[in-house]
Motif scaffolding. Structure first.
Motif, short mmCIF file in Angstrom:
data_model
loop_
_atom_site.label_atom_id
_atom_site.label_comp_id
_atom_site.label_asym_id
_atom_site.label_seq_id
_atom_site.Cartn_x
_atom_site.Cartn_y
_atom_site.Cartn_z
N UNK A 8 0.85 -1.18 0.00
CA UNK A 8 0.00 0.00 0.00
C UNK A 8 0.88 1.24 0.00
N UNK A 9 0.26 2.38 0.00
CA UNK A 9 1.02 3.62 0.07
C UNK A 9 1.64 3.80 1.45
N UNK A 10 2.75 4.53 1.54
CA UNK A 10 3.41 4.73 2.83
C UNK A 10 2.50 5.40 3.86
N UNK A 11 2.77 5.10 5.11
CA UNK A 11 2.00 5.70 6.21
C UNK A 11 2.34 7.18 6.36
N UNK A 12 1.37 7.92 6.87
CA UNK A 12 1.59 9.35 7.10
C UNK A 12 2.66 9.54 8.16
N UNK A 13 3.55 10.51 7.98
CA UNK A 13 4.62 10.73 8.96
C UNK A 13 4.11 11.43 10.22
N UNK A 14 4.96 11.44 11.22
CA UNK A 14 4.69 12.17 12.46
C UNK A 14 5.22 13.59 12.28
N UNK A 15 4.39 14.55 12.53
CA UNK A 15 4.81 15.95 12.40
C UNK A 15 4.77 16.64 13.76
N UNK A 16 5.42 17.76 13.85
CA UNK A 16 5.49 18.51 15.11
C UNK A 16 4.09 18.93 15.55
N UNK A 17 3.83 18.77 16.82
CA UNK A 17 2.55 19.16 17.37
C UNK A 17 1.51 18.07 17.37
N UNK A 18 1.81 16.92 16.71
CA UNK A 18 0.86 15.81 16.72
C UNK A 18 0.84 15.17 18.09
N UNK A 19 -0.30 14.56 18.48
CA UNK A 19 -0.34 13.82 19.75
C UNK A 19 0.71 12.72 19.76
N UNK A 20 1.48 12.64 20.80
CA UNK A 20 2.49 11.60 20.93
C UNK A 20 3.86 12.00 20.42
N UNK A 21 3.94 13.14 19.72
CA UNK A 21 5.23 13.59 19.21
C UNK A 21 6.07 14.17 20.34
N UNK A 22 7.34 13.79 20.38
CA UNK A 22 8.22 14.31 21.41
C UNK A 22 8.67 15.72 21.06
N UNK A 23 8.94 16.56 22.04
CA UNK A 23 9.40 17.93 21.76
C UNK A 23 10.69 17.91 20.94
N UNK A 24 10.70 18.64 19.85
CA UNK A 24 11.90 18.72 19.01
C UNK A 24 12.08 17.56 18.08
N UNK A 25 11.27 16.50 18.21
CA UNK A 25 11.37 15.34 17.33
C UNK A 25 9.96 15.00 16.86
N UNK A 26 9.59 15.31 15.66
CA UNK A 26 10.43 15.85 14.58
C UNK A 26 10.69 17.35 14.74
N UNK A 27 11.62 17.89 13.93
CA UNK A 27 11.91 19.33 14.03
C UNK A 27 10.73 20.15 13.54
N UNK A 28 10.69 21.36 13.96
CA UNK A 28 9.61 22.26 13.56
C UNK A 28 9.58 22.40 12.04
N UNK A 29 8.42 22.12 11.44
CA UNK A 29 8.28 22.18 9.99
C UNK A 29 8.69 20.91 9.28
#
Length: 758
Positions: free
Chosen positions: A120-141
């Motif tokens: 299937x198509x690749x899964x959506x990435x984790x972006x800044x501000x998403x629930x569960x995202x660690x501060x600074x990981x991923x970087x802003x933007x």
């Protein structure tokens, strides 16, 4: 022969083989220093402090050349006409390549995969501000690839040891940044931590300034693949076909996104378009286009066809080459873990866009036709040879009371056997005709094989040598050896998309000798050398016989082993002792296990020397990479993988059954005495003093080749597919001459093997 004479002959044979090794090394060394100097010059001229170029990788999963049209995809059509285009082989770790496999292969520069994942198509990435995202990981933007560590760990454990994140690490390590557009691009451009610096879900969501912010841009355009997801699967789990209209609409939508990306990129960006995955279980050749700077000073991708050192084929490149191409265009060094070679423009600048697209479509048509027929071909070839052996067994062991009938049966059996021996080389000669352009390419291919087989057999059996026992067979072995040798020396075009060659879809290799071609070439060269030496052996001119065998052996080992031609590792190990034994047997020397072992070691030493020199060239082949693995302590993994593949080859039933049939025929028909005369092989040995050495050495190269190649039993089976019919033809001719010499209308029952003479 006296002991002193035997010792002198042995010294001559050893000196000959040593001279062969010296000649090969001298020949190889002529070009290698220049290549190494070129590599050093290129490396020193390339900056590694920071990227010096800009690259945009546009990945369009499922894109084929049949999708590219003037009216339907104007942006891709224009890009194809202005840049260099190629047929892209996208094989990764399994038969079909999924979008994740393709993007991860771009990331690693080596065949990679998403284990146990749906295609299937690749899964959506984790972006800044998403629930569960660690501060600074991923970087802003930016964004983070989900499950990255698991993907990395899995790929390091495969036989390819792919290091996903290699491309992103190279860019970030040089101070550059990465922009990923679409989820797939995140997996292609992520660094070792799974991060990309900038991320946008689609081209229309990219801020205008971001197109020029980063040196490396990756864009996923998934419209074609998404059309198949939308169609879904039926109750049996099979893909519901996508109509031509729906596929054309998807290609048109993808082209509009390509135009949007091209409009946003800054001037001077290298654009690399790749159809980097399949759309289902059926693999295809895909689209590749390159436009802009190549990474070499002042050079750009001129209108024409793409090629690379990894394929050495005009208009054909591989997915692993895409990583090397990107790094070169960025001005960065290529890590040794990235195995591809940079794309470059080959000839074809005068071709129109339509001519280029038509030719590249044909590459997929030819590859598909071969893929559909290749498996069945081996069953048909094995079955036909079993039928031939059965008919020959009846014809040779039956007492025919009518001499005229017997003569016709024997003559017909001999001619059919010559056709059988000509089939292998005919499969390569079909590459001379464009059978894939005909309305029914599969039928055209079969007709071409049969036509060339009959043509070669007729030429072999109708010359002034037609009454000879061995010359008709010699003509076929010489044609086989010369055809294969000249082909690999001229670029291996006849090896590609032929029944006994290799297939761009399977992507086992693209130049030099594949395992099947090696087996044919080695056996043909040995039989040719033995039978050319027959007249000097009969005349007692042993030095001349050794010179002939040494000359043929030198040429054969050079053609097979040198990276510029055959580029075959296991072939050198098998051929050196086989030719040495042939020289000793043909001249009456004693063959001992010690001598054979020494020549095997000499073959191994020779191929390791070739590998060492090749490892220092600008573009090492698999020979040079093996030496690098050896120095890094990783060679054992390669040996274990190939040995395992060799053992698994015993389950290749089309080859195993054909091999068993050939061995059974040799024993039960040719080696056993007839009711009314000596065995056919014994009679043949009496008429041809080099026949026994020829067969022993052909068997030797087959057995050794089986043990040192990952194709295993395929090597021996292919060797028998050439040797057995030709031995049968020679044995039948010897029988015909015996019967003619006796001048009797019926065979004599009282004749015994011990008293029978030709």
């Amino acid at each position: 022969m006296t002991h002193r004479g035997a010792a002198a002959e042995t010294r001559r044979v050893v000196a000959t083989i040593v001279a062969v090794g010296a000649a090969l090394l001298a020949l190889f060394a002529v070009s290698s220093p220049r290549a190494h100097a070129a590599e050093a010059s290129a490396t020193s001229a390339r900056s590694t402090a920071a990227p010096t170029g800009r690259v945009a990788i546009i990945g369009i999963p499922g894109l084929k050349w049949k999708d590219v049209t003037r009216a339907g995809t104007p942006a891709l059509w224009r890009l194809t006409g202005q840049g260099a285009a190629g047929a892209l082989s996208i094989r990764t770790t399994r038969v079909n390549t999924c979008p994740m496999d393709g993007w991860l292969t771009v990331s690693a520069g080596q065949r990679a995969r998403l284990a146990h994942g749906d295609c299937a198509l690749p899964s959506a990435p984790v972006t800044a501000g998403q629930p569960g995202a660690q501060p600074g990981v991923p970087p802003e933007g930016g964004a983070l690839a989900p499950g990255w560590q698991t993907i990395k760990d899995d790929n390091t454990r495969t036989s390819y040891h792919a290091q996903v994140g290699l491309l992103g690490d190279a860019v970030r390590g040089a101070g550059g940044c990465t922009l990923a557009v679409g989820p797939g691009a995140v997996f292609g451009l992520a660094d070792r931590a799974g991060r990309v610096d900038r991320y946008a879900p689609s081209p229309d969501k990219v801020p205008a300034a971001d197109w020029s912010r980063c040196a490396l841009v990756g864009v996923e355009i998934d419209d074609i693949f998404r059309a198949y997801l939308t169609a879904g699967v039926d109750a049996e789990g099979d893909q519901v076909p996508v109509t031509d209209r729906d596929r054309a609409q998807a290609a048109r939508a993808a082209d509009q996104r390509v135009a949007q990306v091209l409009a946003g990129l800054p001037q001077g960006t290298t654009v690399l378009v790749a159809g980097l995955s399949d759309t289902g279980v059926k693999p295809h050749i895909r689209v590749a286009v390159a436009q802009g700077p190549t990474g070499e000073s002042g050079k750009t991708y001129e209108p024409g066809y793409l090629t690379s050192s990894a394929t050495r084929q005009t208009a054909l490149i591989t997915l692993t080459d895409l990583t090397a191409t990107t790094l070169k265009a960025l001005g960065l060094q290529q890590p040794k873990e990235a195995v591809g070679s940079a794309w470059r423009t080959a000839e074809g600048g005068g071709a129109t866009t339509m001519e280029k697209v038509d030719r590249l479509r044909d590459e997929d048509v030819a590859a598909q036709a071969i893929r559909h027929v290749q498996g069945g071909f081996w069953w048909v070839l094995g079955g036909a040879q079993l039928v031939l052996y059965g008919i020959a067994g009846v014809a040779l062991r039956r007492r025919w009371n009518v001499p005229a009938s017997r003569a016709r049966i024997l003559s017909g059996t001999r001619f059919v056997a010559l056709i059988g021996g000509a089939v292998p080389v005919a499969t390569f000669l079909t590459g001379l005709v464009p059978w894939w352009n005909l309305p029914y390419p599969t039928l055209a291919l079969i007709a071409a094989v049969l036509g060339f087989s009959v043509l070669v057999a007729v030429l072999a059996s109708t010359g002034p040598w037609r009454d000879s026992v061995i010359v008709p067979a010699l003509a076929i072995t010489a044609v086989t050896a010369l055809t294969l040798a000249l082909d690999v020396m001229a670029g291996s075009r006849l090896q590609l998309n032929t029944l006994m060659g290799y297939n761009a879809i399977i992507a086992g290799r693209f130049y030099g000798f594949g395992n099947q071609a090696f087996s044919l070439f080695a056996v043909a060269a040995i039989l040719t050398a033995a039978w050319l030496a027959e007249r000097p052996v009969r005349a007692g001119r042993r030095a001349v016989a050794v010179a002939i065998i040494a000359a043929v052996g030198t040429a054969a080992v050079a053609v097979d082993g040198l990276p510029a031609w055959g580029s075959d590792f296991g072939g050198v190990i098998a051929m050196v002792p086989a030719f040495a034994v042939l020289g000793m047997m043909a001249t009456g020397q004693r063959v001992s296990a010690l001598r054979v072992g020494l020549f095997c070691l000499l073959g191994a030493a020779l191929v390791l020397l070739i590998s060492y020199v090749n490892s220092r060239s600008a573009n090492p082949t698999h020979l040079g990479r093996f030496w690098q693995d050896l120095m890094d302590g990783d060679a054992w993994d390669v040996v274990v993988r190939k040995f395992g593949a060799m053992l698994r080859s015993l389950g290749y039933w089309p080859f195993t059954i054909a091999l068993a049939g050939a061995i059974g025929f040799l024993y039960f028909v040719l080696m056993r005495p007839l009711k009314w005369r000596a065995s056919l092989l014994e009679r043949l040995y009496e008429r041809s003093p080099t026949m026994r050495p020829a067969l022993v050495c052909a068997l030797t190269v087959g057995v050794v080749g089986t043990l040192v190649n990952d194709s295993g039993v395929v090597i021996l089976s292919v060797a028998f597919s050439l040797g057995t019919p030709l031995v049968l033809a020679a044995a039948v001719r010897a029988l015909e001459l015996d019967l003619a010499a006796e001048g009797t209308s019926a065979p004599r029952r009282s004749e015994s093997p011990s008293t029978s003479r030709g």
